[in-house]
Design an enzyme around this catalytic site. Structure first.
Site, short mmCIF file in Angstrom:
data_model
loop_
_atom_site.label_atom_id
_atom_site.label_comp_id
_atom_site.label_asym_id
_atom_site.label_seq_id
_atom_site.Cartn_x
_atom_site.Cartn_y
_atom_site.Cartn_z
N ASP A 152 -10.22 13.48 -19.62
CA ASP A 152 -9.46 14.16 -18.57
C ASP A 152 -10.10 15.43 -18.03
O ASP A 152 -10.32 15.57 -16.84
CB ASP A 152 -8.08 14.64 -19.08
CG ASP A 152 -6.97 13.72 -18.69
OD1 ASP A 152 -7.25 12.66 -18.14
OD2 ASP A 152 -5.82 14.07 -18.97
N CYS A 259 5.38 9.24 -14.15
CA CYS A 259 5.94 8.13 -13.36
C CYS A 259 5.05 6.91 -13.54
O CYS A 259 3.83 7.01 -13.57
CB CYS A 259 5.97 8.55 -11.89
SG CYS A 259 6.38 7.22 -10.74
N CYS A 266 2.43 -3.78 -10.47
CA CYS A 266 1.11 -4.40 -10.27
C CYS A 266 1.06 -5.77 -10.94
O CYS A 266 1.35 -5.89 -12.14
CB CYS A 266 0.01 -3.49 -10.84
SG CYS A 266 -1.63 -4.21 -10.67
C1 B12 Z 1 -5.96 15.03 -11.49
C2 B12 Z 1 -5.43 13.78 -12.14
C3 B12 Z 1 -4.17 13.35 -11.78
C4 B12 Z 1 -3.42 13.94 -10.58
C5 B12 Z 1 -4.04 13.34 -9.29
C6 B12 Z 1 -4.08 11.81 -9.29
C7 B12 Z 1 -5.26 11.19 -8.57
N1 B12 Z 1 -5.07 9.94 -8.20
O1 B12 Z 1 -6.32 11.78 -8.42
C8 B12 Z 1 -1.96 13.51 -10.91
C9 B12 Z 1 -1.28 14.63 -11.68
C10 B12 Z 1 -1.09 13.14 -9.70
C11 B12 Z 1 -2.20 12.33 -11.84
C12 B12 Z 1 -1.28 11.34 -12.08
C13 B12 Z 1 -1.47 10.27 -12.95
N2 B12 Z 1 -2.49 10.11 -13.80
CO1 B12 Z 1 -4.08 11.22 -13.78
N3 B12 Z 1 -5.74 12.10 -13.80
C14 B12 Z 1 -6.20 13.10 -13.11
C15 B12 Z 1 -7.66 13.41 -13.54
C16 B12 Z 1 -7.63 14.57 -14.52
C17 B12 Z 1 -8.64 13.71 -12.41
C18 B12 Z 1 -8.56 12.71 -11.25
C19 B12 Z 1 -9.37 13.18 -10.09
O2 B12 Z 1 -10.52 13.58 -10.23
N4 B12 Z 1 -8.77 13.10 -8.89
C20 B12 Z 1 -9.45 13.49 -7.68
C21 B12 Z 1 -9.45 12.30 -6.75
C22 B12 Z 1 -10.14 12.67 -5.44
O3 B12 Z 1 -10.21 11.34 -7.43
P1 B12 Z 1 -10.02 9.78 -7.22
O4 B12 Z 1 -8.58 9.44 -6.99
O5 B12 Z 1 -10.73 9.08 -8.32
O6 B12 Z 1 -10.73 9.70 -5.84
C23 B12 Z 1 -11.74 8.80 -5.61
C24 B12 Z 1 -11.17 7.54 -5.01
O7 B12 Z 1 -10.07 7.87 -4.18
C25 B12 Z 1 -12.38 7.09 -4.29
N5 B12 Z 1 -12.09 6.43 -3.01
C26 B12 Z 1 -11.47 6.90 -1.92
N6 B12 Z 1 -11.49 5.97 -0.97
C27 B12 Z 1 -12.13 4.91 -1.48
C28 B12 Z 1 -12.42 3.69 -0.95
C29 B12 Z 1 -13.12 2.75 -1.74
C30 B12 Z 1 -13.43 1.44 -1.13
C31 B12 Z 1 -13.48 3.05 -3.08
C32 B12 Z 1 -14.18 2.07 -3.93
C33 B12 Z 1 -13.18 4.31 -3.60
C34 B12 Z 1 -12.51 5.21 -2.79
O8 B12 Z 1 -13.20 8.24 -3.96
C35 B12 Z 1 -12.62 9.39 -4.52
C36 B12 Z 1 -13.71 10.31 -5.00
O9 B12 Z 1 -14.51 9.70 -5.95
C37 B12 Z 1 -8.05 12.05 -14.24
C38 B12 Z 1 -9.09 12.18 -15.35
C39 B12 Z 1 -10.49 12.36 -14.78
N7 B12 Z 1 -11.18 13.40 -15.19
O10 B12 Z 1 -10.93 11.56 -13.98
C40 B12 Z 1 -6.67 11.56 -14.76
C41 B12 Z 1 -6.40 10.04 -14.80
C42 B12 Z 1 -6.88 9.45 -13.53
N8 B12 Z 1 -4.95 9.95 -14.84
C43 B12 Z 1 -4.50 8.97 -15.54
C44 B12 Z 1 -3.14 8.60 -15.62
C45 B12 Z 1 -2.74 7.64 -16.73
C46 B12 Z 1 -2.21 9.10 -14.69
C47 B12 Z 1 -0.76 8.63 -14.48
C48 B12 Z 1 -0.57 7.13 -14.60
C49 B12 Z 1 0.16 9.38 -15.48
C50 B12 Z 1 1.62 9.07 -15.35
N9 B12 Z 1 2.09 7.92 -15.82
O11 B12 Z 1 2.36 9.86 -14.83
C51 B12 Z 1 -0.48 9.15 -13.04
C52 B12 Z 1 -0.82 8.09 -11.98
C53 B12 Z 1 -0.68 8.56 -10.57
C54 B12 Z 1 -1.66 7.86 -9.62
N10 B12 Z 1 -1.21 6.83 -8.93
O12 B12 Z 1 -2.81 8.28 -9.52
C55 B12 Z 1 -5.62 8.20 -16.21
C56 B12 Z 1 -5.85 6.88 -15.50
C57 B12 Z 1 -6.25 5.72 -16.41
C58 B12 Z 1 -6.51 4.47 -15.59
N11 B12 Z 1 -6.21 3.32 -16.12
O13 B12 Z 1 -6.98 4.56 -14.48
C59 B12 Z 1 -6.83 9.23 -16.08
C60 B12 Z 1 -8.19 8.60 -15.91
C61 B12 Z 1 -6.75 10.10 -17.34
C62 B12 Z 1 -7.38 9.45 -18.58
N12 B12 Z 1 -8.31 10.14 -19.20
O14 B12 Z 1 -7.06 8.36 -18.97
N13 B12 Z 1 -3.45 12.38 -12.39
S1 SF4 Z 2 -3.22 -5.52 -7.37
FE1 SF4 Z 2 -1.63 -4.79 -5.97
S2 SF4 Z 2 -0.32 -3.47 -7.19
FE2 SF4 Z 2 -2.21 -3.77 -8.37
S3 SF4 Z 2 -3.47 -2.01 -7.80
FE3 SF4 Z 2 -4.04 -3.66 -6.40
S4 SF4 Z 2 -2.74 -3.35 -4.61
FE4 SF4 Z 2 -1.86 -2.12 -6.27
S1 SF4 Z 3 4.58 5.48 -7.86
FE1 SF4 Z 3 2.54 6.19 -8.52
S2 SF4 Z 3 1.73 7.41 -6.82
FE2 SF4 Z 3 3.96 7.15 -6.48
S3 SF4 Z 3 4.91 8.93 -7.38
FE3 SF4 Z 3 4.88 7.38 -9.01
S4 SF4 Z 3 2.91 7.73 -10.10
FE4 SF4 Z 3 2.79 8.87 -8.16
#
Ligand code: B12
Ligand code: SF4
Ligand code: SF4
Length: 336
Positions: A152, A259, A266
């Site tokens: 993380d 959440c 999924c």
């Molecule tokens: C900050 C963070 C959060 C934030 C922001 C979430 C987010 N999506 O970034 C908050 C607090 C909201 C959060 C929530 C959750 N998190 Co979190 N979080 C993190 C953390 C610490 C950093 C993520 C980060 O760098 N975000 C910045 C954004 C810009 O990064 P990104 O989403 O990866 O963005 C990339 C993609 O969008 C991509 N992209 C954009 N467009 C496109 C298009 C294409 C075609 C492609 C290929 C890519 C792409 O490019 C971006 C830059 O690389 C990571 C751990 C880590 N160090 O990675 C855990 C992590 C992602 N979280 C995790 C978890 C479990 C959760 C939750 C499920 C927890 C919960 N149940 O409440 C939720 C899920 C919410 C969600 N839908 O994302 C796990 C995910 C495990 C997994 N199976 O993926 C991680 C990896 C932690 C861990 N060590 O296990 N999280």
């Molecule tokens: S399979 Fe459907 S629900 Fe699962 S991550 Fe992709 S779009 Fe979201």
């Molecule tokens: S459904 Fe996923 S993206 Fe939406 S609020 Fe809950 S954790 Fe965040």
């Protein structure tokens, strides 16, 4: 040892240390991800998580974290259990399933320490006996064992490396999905100067599905793979400090911590199986707790109930804030 033999051996050590899956990516700069991360930050989507905006170039280049980095080892730890998907009723709130047992940071850190020490013993058997382990200020410095592991909090886009290391693809909710296991697993990385054999990247299987985007009650998934943390219940209930605005409080719905809604729907989580990890099994009262019980906790009871649990992160004041918001949401729903 050849790179292939070493990779094979390290993967076996990772599984022996207690991880569910392991993969390897070649370490390289990720300019495209740096640009996307910067766009995300510029749009303010990180909310108050200022630490995410610190040195984004480092987050997109492991060579800036470990001089001479050549590989990123990615490990996964499954956490699903038999307990139901999100299901609440009046008077009860929802704690996200990842937070029902012991804090994954503690579990994974212990295993990462064991793993990197075991790898060090293989690649540098002459290490001094007082060597305490990677990242612990040991001397003398040996570049072969300059492993930087993190869960993380490291400057690492974990899901991007996990995708490249073949552990899944980034679904439209932005989380990593394994075609066989779904998405209920944690990730951690080890950046290493060792030259390992990379795995083939996983390909995207989302197709035309948009179930996660449709299910998000707050419209936090603003585009495919892009989450606006400021609208995400996980951020609002866990990371956001201080009081919630009335709009933020109403976005929580029934959620007191985290959440799962985008993952619950999924289709790939239909095949998810219980992880069988005792420390991650739901503790008593963790699934859909009574709101009155949570509100009645004092400092000591909070510490005892959430000892070594991820829920400790909100502190008692944060949990109370969330419970109060959920009670108000449920009262409003009942009167409508
Ligand atoms: C900050 C963070 C959060 C934030 C922001 C979430 C987010 N999506 O970034 C908050 C607090 C909201 C959060 C929530 C959750 N998190 Co979190 N979080 C993190 C953390 C610490 C950093 C993520 C980060 O760098 N975000 C910045 C954004 C810009 O990064 P990104 O989403 O990866 O963005 C990339 C993609 O969008 C991509 N992209 C954009 N467009 C496109 C298009 C294409 C075609 C492609 C290929 C890519 C792409 O490019 C971006 C830059 O690389 C990571 C751990 C880590 N160090 O990675 C855990 C992590 C992602 N979280 C995790 C978890 C479990 C959760 C939750 C499920 C927890 C919960 N149940 O409440 C939720 C899920 C919410 C969600 N839908 O994302 C796990 C995910 C495990 C997994 N199976 O993926 C991680 C990896 C932690 C861990 N060590 O296990 N999280
Ligand atoms: S399979 Fe459907 S629900 Fe699962 S991550 Fe992709 S779009 Fe979201
Ligand atoms: S459904 Fe996923 S993206 Fe939406 S609020 Fe809950 S954790 Fe965040």
């Amino acid at each position: 040892m050849t790179a292939a033999d070493l990779t094979h051996r390290i993967k076996a050590l990772a599984l022996a240390a207690g991880f569910s899956r392991v993969g390897v990516a070649r370490a390289h700069p990720r300019p495209e991800d740096q640009r996307r991360l910067q766009d995300w930050l510029d749009a303010g989507r990180h909310g108050d998580m200022a630490w995410l905006a610190k040195d984004p170039a480092r987050r997109a280049d492991p060579g800036r974290v470990v001089a001479g980095a050549r590989s990123v080892l990615v490990v996964a730890l499954d956490y699903d259990s038999d307990a139901p998907r999100t299901e609440t009723q009046p008077g009860h709130g929802w704690i996200s399933r990842y937070a029902w047992g012991t804090d994954y940071h503690l579990l994974m850190e212990r295993r990462l320490k064991a793993l990197t020490r075991a790898v060090a013993a293989e690649v540098a058997p002459g290490l001094p006996t007082d060597w305490r382990g990677p990242g612990q200020g040991e001397a003398p410095f040996d570049p072969r064992t300059d492993f930087r592991w993190s869960v993380d909090y490291g400057p690492v886009l974990e899901r991007r490396w996990a995708e490249e290391a073949g552990l899944g693809w980034q679904g439209k909710h932005s989380l990593l999905v394994d075609p066989q296991r779904g998405s209920f697993f944690f990730l951690a990385t080890v950046i290493t100067p060792l030259a390992l054999t990379p795995d083939a990247p996983q390909t995207d299987h989302c197709g035309s599905c948009t179930a996660c985007m449709d299910a998000c009650p707050t419209d936090a998934i603003v585009a495919e793979r892009v989450v606006d943390a400021r609208r995400c219940i996980s951020y609002l209930s866990i990371e956001k400090r201080g009081p919630l605005t009335p709009t933020e409080a109403s976005l929580l719905g029934d959620h007191v911590f985290g959440c799962d809604l985008c993952q619950d729907v999924c289709p790939f989580n239909r095949f998810s199986e219980p992880a069988g990890e005792p420390a991650l099994e739901p503790r008593s009262g963790a699934v859909a707790p009574r709101l009155a019980d949570l509100l009645g906790l004092d400092d000591e009871a909070f510490r005892a109930r959430f000892r070594q649990s991820p829920v400790k992160r909100t502190k008692l004041a944060g949990l109370r804030r969330n419970v109060t918001a959920v009670l108000a949401n449920q009262a409003r729903d009942a009167s409508e």
